[in-house]
Write a protein that holds these residues in place. Structure first.
Motif, mmCIF file in Angstrom:
data_model
loop_
_atom_site.group_PDB
_atom_site.id
_atom_site.type_symbol
_atom_site.label_atom_id
_atom_site.label_comp_id
_atom_site.label_asym_id
_atom_site.label_seq_id
_atom_site.Cartn_x
_atom_site.Cartn_y
_atom_site.Cartn_z
ATOM 1 N N PHE A 38 0.826 -1.203 0.000
ATOM 2 C CA PHE A 38 0.000 0.000 0.000
ATOM 3 C C PHE A 38 0.869 1.266 0.000
ATOM 4 N N LYS A 39 1.889 1.237 0.823
ATOM 5 C CA LYS A 39 2.788 2.383 0.927
ATOM 6 C C LYS A 39 3.486 2.632 -0.416
ATOM 7 N N LEU A 86 1.010 4.190 -2.773
ATOM 8 C CA LEU A 86 0.747 5.616 -2.553
ATOM 9 C C LEU A 86 1.863 6.481 -3.127
ATOM 10 N N TYR A 87 3.104 6.042 -2.857
ATOM 11 C CA TYR A 87 4.223 6.835 -3.349
ATOM 12 C C TYR A 87 4.241 6.889 -4.861
ATOM 13 N N HIS A 112 11.888 8.062 0.351
ATOM 14 C CA HIS A 112 12.538 6.757 0.348
ATOM 15 C C HIS A 112 11.881 5.769 1.299
ATOM 16 N N THR A 113 10.931 6.213 2.107
ATOM 17 C CA THR A 113 10.530 5.345 3.225
ATOM 18 C C THR A 113 9.756 4.113 2.795
#
Lengths: 503, 643
Positions: free
Chosen positions: A168-169, A172-173, A231-232
């Motif tokens: 998911f992350k 989103l990015y 970058h996370t």
């Protein structure tokens, strides 16, 4: 020259493997076994073909080679156009080399839905190669986004416990970047009526428009690199991905951003590139120092290597935007070296993860006693990551810093601290995993690497030393294409050659 | 011939390292020692051809990195300076290889050890025979790596692993400077090959360049940056704390790497770069002062230590300080001379200490030794020889080289030169004192070891003693033999073009004409130091304790090594981990993720807890604004600096 459309063949040969895989029938066990073999044979054939292509590649030329163009959306002036130059040819080789290695690495660790897994990997290979070979913006965009699909599946289906969060992350990015990339492509199409990359590389885009398009490209590419502060997603994606997923993610997918800068941003937007150079330098330097410090504090092996990847990619973006011969060659070289070394480091993590099923650094220790071969391989890749001269890691970092020094000494000095920190976190990791007293019973029971694992590591070790001791085989063929970018940049910005110190 | 001298250690390392398990320890020992011997023989012949017959040569192997106008090759440059270094490295390495066969005979990873030793030797040889800055850097980092591996050789020991990492990382800090220096060289000269740089140096002596926003004279800048590398590698004050800890490694390693060869690489570097340093007066003055201070500080610490190897380690650091202030006053020949003699007597002392440790069943604390001189007389005599050479007692090796350095410093006539001379005299006194303190504590007095250990005290086997005798010959004769070539009348002829000295500051020439007392003083203070040690540790043995009690603060300060480790821990290591952790948890976790994906996710799904989120959200906003501010500020700064 090669008479047949070799690039299309390399790109779509994996799909043939996918078709074959779909026809496999039988009980679960035999399906899995057959699927592994088919995938391995296919990927090896693709690799062989790409090596054959490379042998026919004219290393002295800066032009696109093996160009194929077919009408696609004929009314819209959009083509199916493929071709490679000294930049993309190495990324294609890297992709086709790492795919069979990934398949071998998944041989035993993937036990459920093996056939689907292999399909995802072959699909991924098609997308990666296609992306690097595409010479039309729309085609490029299709492959660029297409890469994400199998990667999502690999993380989301075969990943760890928090795979949904990680996917998911990542989503989103990339979503934001994708939308803006598409807008930029449309804007360019609107302005010039073509999406042909070689044409656009010569086009003069109005300055204001350059800036907006540069930012749109940046939004997309920065996420891929990844640059600080976007970058996370990477540490989470790496932690959740299966070993082979991490390998391909670090080895090839991170290079898409750097490739995008080289292929699109710099040639099409030379003035905007110059305008935004200070920003790029700043973000690169922060990436190097910030993520190196973060890496020092990690307790999870994969997270540590993921953060080190961000730091190493910081050198890449720094080198690209120096626009000097050494800096750009260094950045290219660093990308290739990182493709090999970080892939190998994730494989190293995979080896112990397969045996103990934990990535927690503190659970290990003393492996040198019962796994001496593993310790040696890990040591070599660790040193390459640290940038020891004689290994591949040195050449890239050194050239980047050499190029950067000519442009900006402050950025150089700050980035060079990353070399010190890099040594600290890697040696600290190695000490905790490999050295020390062998105490825990389950760690004691771990066996040294198998012949299959040796077969995975040997070619990578050979590459690490080859690239470190005789890097000319890699630098020379990429030089003309990079020089072309620099020339175009300098002409567009009317910059005289780097200031010589006058005696 | 040249290839054998340099590459046979690599071959030995490869065979012992890769096939060690198959061929067994014995074969690995034989192969590495034989190849090392071959290299040593070749280097003697090469020394004769190159240095004595004046036939310098360079052998190009193949291109390494070619990028734009940068072109560097793998090459073996054998000029006089390189020939001297190759000779020293190979001779000492050969002795240490043979010695290790005996010393490590109880270890279960002997093949690996021999392989590392050989690989180290190879890296060192690549360093000294480099014909460009990049190969120099290869060797430089290569020896650092091998030092790391050998310090941490007993990798079960936590302390050894930590010492190894410390050594590597501290050296990396030095290398950081060295690398920037190399980049500055490329920026200024457009080449990284020695010949291009050296021939262009004189023309650059009044050129300025911008570095970090300030304008510097380019040669001073380059020399200063390169010297940072030397500070790290040669354990000069500031980046020295790794060297004493490096004694965690096996003793042969201490002898070869942390005394005779690797740590002298910094001295070699400055001597090699003499065409640049001769035009960088400010940096040379700095080197003089730093070298003198190092010589002094290290000697004071050595006075109080009880670990036999640590005393010798601090002594090494102190002697390196001497070499550096010799370089600082342009007495390159004297520095190289001291490097040459020091390699023999310091290796002898370390290996002798190893023989003592071997005899004492692994004990290194001098408080638990004593009264063993009758039991191991050969080792005892060899240690005497080593100490006599170290203290600079007349006609032993150190006498010629150390006195030469002190005289040259005095003859330089400058303030820093005089400073170095007097500091050097003080250090010479302390050197003699701590050397005999070591000797008396170790060998004389009443035995303080337990009975079991005392019963097992034995002389080391021949395979360990023969290298010691060989080194002892060097410790006695190297000074007398080398004087005429290195610093005497024949020096200009001997060094040829490999060392450049500006005729205006030929301090070695002046050193031959200094007043008599300048020449005699070092010998007198050495004698006084020996005498004082005799009084305090032979006759009035209660005295040291009383003095330590009376000057508790000073003693504690010295005993804790001037608190460098504690300081670095507080300002370097702890903050780095702390900041790293905070950047991860707060920077990545709360700010970037909190505002980015997680924040968006929360905003979509969490309308019900909005009020609660709002408040923490404000904190993030502040932090985010700060981060944006930092980016903008740095961007602007870098932007401005570019102009």
């Amino acid at each position: 020259m090669i008479a047949f459309p070799v690039l299309s063949l390399i790109t779509f040969l994996p799909l043939l493997g996918v078709l074959l895989l779909m026809t496999v029938r039988g009980d679960e066990k035999s399906v899995a076994g057959n699927a592994r073999s088919i995938a391995l044979v296919t990927s090896l054939a693709v690799f062989a073909l790409s090596v054959y292509m490379y042998m026919g590649f004219d290393k002295a030329s800066a032009d696109f080679q093996f160009v194929e163009a077919r009408s696609w959306f004929s009314g819209l002036n959009i083509f199916y156009k493929m071709g490679v130059d000294g930049i993309s040819v190495f990324f294609i080789l890297l992709s086709t080399l790492l795919t069979p290695i990934c398949i071998l690495a998944s041989w035993e660790s993937i036990q459920k839905r093996v056939r689907e897994y292999m399909i995802a990997f072959l699909l991924l290979e098609t997308m990666m190669v296609g992306m690097f070979a595409a010479l039309d913006l729309v085609l490029f965009y299709v492959f660029f986004e297409g890469v994400l699909l199998p990667m999502f599946l690999i993380i989301g289906v075969w990943g760890g416990p928090r795979r949904v969060y990680a996917a998911f992350k990542f989503f989103l990015y990339t979503l934001l970047g994708s939308v803006l990339l598409l807008l930029a492509v449309l804007a360019l199409y609107h302005q010039f009526g073509t999406t042909d990359i070689p044409t656009l590389m010569q086009a003069s885009v109005p300055l204001e428009m350059q800036k907006w398009i540069f930012l749109a490209f940046l939004a997309s590419f920065a996420v891929k690199v990844p640059m600080w502060p976007v970058h996370t997603w990477l540490p989470d994606a790496h932690v959740e991905a299966p070993t082979a997923g991490s390998v391909i993610l670090a080895g090839v997918l991170l290079k898409m951003g750097g490739y995008g800068f080289l292929r699109l941003s710099l040639p099409m937007l030379p003035q905007a590139s110059e305008y935004f150079t200070p920003l790029m330098f700043t973000l690169s330097v922060i990436a190097v120092i910030y993520t190196s410090l973060v890496a020092l504090a990690q307790e999870d092996m994969k997270k540590l290597i993921a953060y080190s990847s961000v730091a190493h990619m910081g050198f890449v973006t720094l080198g690209i935007f120096t626009l000097t011969t050494q800096g750009m060659q260094g950045a290219m070289f660093q990308m290739l070296s990182h493709g090999v070394v970080s892939a190998a480091l994730f494989l190293c993590v995979g080896v112990v993860y397969d045996r103990l099923h934990t990535r927690e650094i503190g659970r290990y220790g003393g492996l040198v006693k019962n796994m001496p071969r593993y310790a040696t391989a890990f040591m070599i890749f660790m040193l390459a990551s640290v940038g020891l001269p004689g290994t591949s890691g040195f050449v890239g970092e050194f050239l980047v810093l050499l190029g950067a020094y000519q442009v900006n000494t402050l950025a150089t000095a700050l980035a060079a601290t990353g070399v010190v920190l890099g040594a600290a976190y890697m040696l600290y990791l190695y000490k905790r995993v490999v050295f020390g007293e062998l105490t825990r019973a389950d760690v004691k029971a771990m066996t040294d690497i198998s012949p299959r694992e040796i077969a995975i590591f040997v070619p990578l070790i050979a590459l690490v030393f080859w690239m470190g001791i005789y890097p000319s085989s890699f630098i020379d063929p990429m030089a003309p294409a990079l020089e072309k970018i620099i020339t175009r940049y300098n002409e567009a910005n009317a910059i005289s050659l780097p200031k010589e110190v006058q005696p | 011939m040249e290839l054998i001298a340099v590459l046979s250690p690599l071959l030995g390392a490869f065979i012992a390292g890769v096939f060690g398990r198959q061929i067994g320890d014995r074969a690995a020992n034989v192969v590495t020692c034989a190849l090392m011997l071959a290299a040593a023989v070749c280097s003697v012949i090469l020394f004769r051809d190159v240095a004595l017959m004046k036939e310098p040569r360079t052998i190009e192997l193949f291109t390494w990195i070619a990028s734009g106008k940068l072109k560097v090759s793998w090459a073996l440059r054998f000029d006089q300076l390189a020939a001297v270094m190759v000779l020293v490295v190979n001779l000492v390495s050969c002795a240490v290889h043979v010695y290790s066969v005996g010393y490590m005979s109880h270890d279960d990873a002997r093949a690996r050890f021999m392989s590392y030793l050989s690989l180290f030797t190879f890296a060192m040889l690549m360093l000294v025979t480099a014909n460009n800055f990049v190969q120099l850097f290869f060797g430089w980092e290569g020896v650092g790596l091998m030092s790391y591996l050998l310090i941490g050789f007993w990798n079960k020991k936590e302390s050894a692993n930590n010492a190894a990492i410390k050594a590597f990382v501290m050296n990396r800090i030095g290398d950081f400077g060295l690398a920037l220096g190399i980049m500055a060289v490329f920026f200024v000269f457009g080449s990284l090959n020695y010949d291009d740089v050296f021939s262009g140096a004189a023309a650059m002596k009044d050129v300025d360049a911008i570095f970090l926003g300030h304008e510097f004279n380019v040669l001073n800048l380059i020399c200063a940056l390169l010297f940072v590398g030397a500070i790290g590698k040669s354990a000069q004050l500031g980046l020295h704390t790794w060297l004493p800890d490096a004694m965690e490694g096996p003793t042969p390693v201490s002898a070869l790497i942390h005394a005779a060869t690797m740590v002298t690489a910094g001295v070699f570097l400055v001597a090699r770069m003499s065409p640049l340093y001769e035009h960088a007066d400010a940096v040379r003055a700095f080197i003089t002062v730093l070298g003198a201070l190092t010589a002094f500080v290290a000697a004071t610490i050595a006075l109080t230590q009880f670990d036999i190897k640590r005393v010798i380690a601090y002594s090494t650091m102190s002697q390196l300080g001497y070499m550096f202030f010799a370089l600082g006053v342009s007495a390159y020949g004297a520095a190289m001379f001291h490097l040459f003699t020091h390699a023999f007597f310091k290796a002898l002392l370390f290996l002798g200490a190893g023989s003592v440790i071997h005899a004492m069943s692994g004990e290194q604390d001098m408080r638990k030794m004593g009264g063993i001189y009758k039991l191991i007389p050969s080792t005892y005599i060899l240690m005497w020889i080593g100490n006599l050479a170290l203290a600079g007692v007349p006609f032993f090796a150190g006498y010629y080289s150390k006195d030469m350095i002190l005289e040259a410093a005095f003859a330089a006539g400058s303030n820093v030169g005089h400073f170095a001379y007097w500091i050097g005299i003080a250090a010479a006194f302390m050197t003699a004192f701590y050397s005999w303190r070591l000797l008396f504590l170790t060998f004389h007095g009443t035995p303080r070891a337990d009975k079991h250990t005392m019963d097992h005290v034995h002389e080391s086997p021949a395979v360990m003693m023969i290298p010691l005798y060989f080194l002892a010959i060097g410790a006695v004769g190297a000074g007398f033999w080398g004087y005429q070539f290195f610093v005497g009348e024949g020096r200009a002829n001997f060094w040829g073009g490999s060392i450049f000295v500006n005729p205006d500051h030929d301090t070695i020439e002046h050193a031959h004409h200094v007043a008599g007392w300048v020449k005699l003083l070092p010998t007198y203070v050495a004698a006084a130091g020996i005498l004082l040690a005799g009084i305090m540790y032979m006759w009035a043995t209660g005295l040291p304790g009383k003095i330590a009690g009376a000057f508790k603060f000073v003693h504690g300060f010295l005993y804790h090594k001037w608190y460098f480790d504690e300081l670095y821990d507080k300002i370097g290591i702890v903050p780095a981990f702390f900041i790293g952790n905070k950047l991860w948890k707060i920077g990545d976790g709360k700010i970037i993720d909190g505002l980015g994906p997680d924040g968006i996710a929360a905003a979509i799904s969490g309308a019900s807890v909005k009020t609660g989120k709002m408040q923490t959200g404000y904190v993030y906003h502040y932090a985010f604004a700060m981060l944006v501010g930092v980016v903008v500020f740095m961007t602007a700064y870098i932007f401005l600096m570019q102009r």
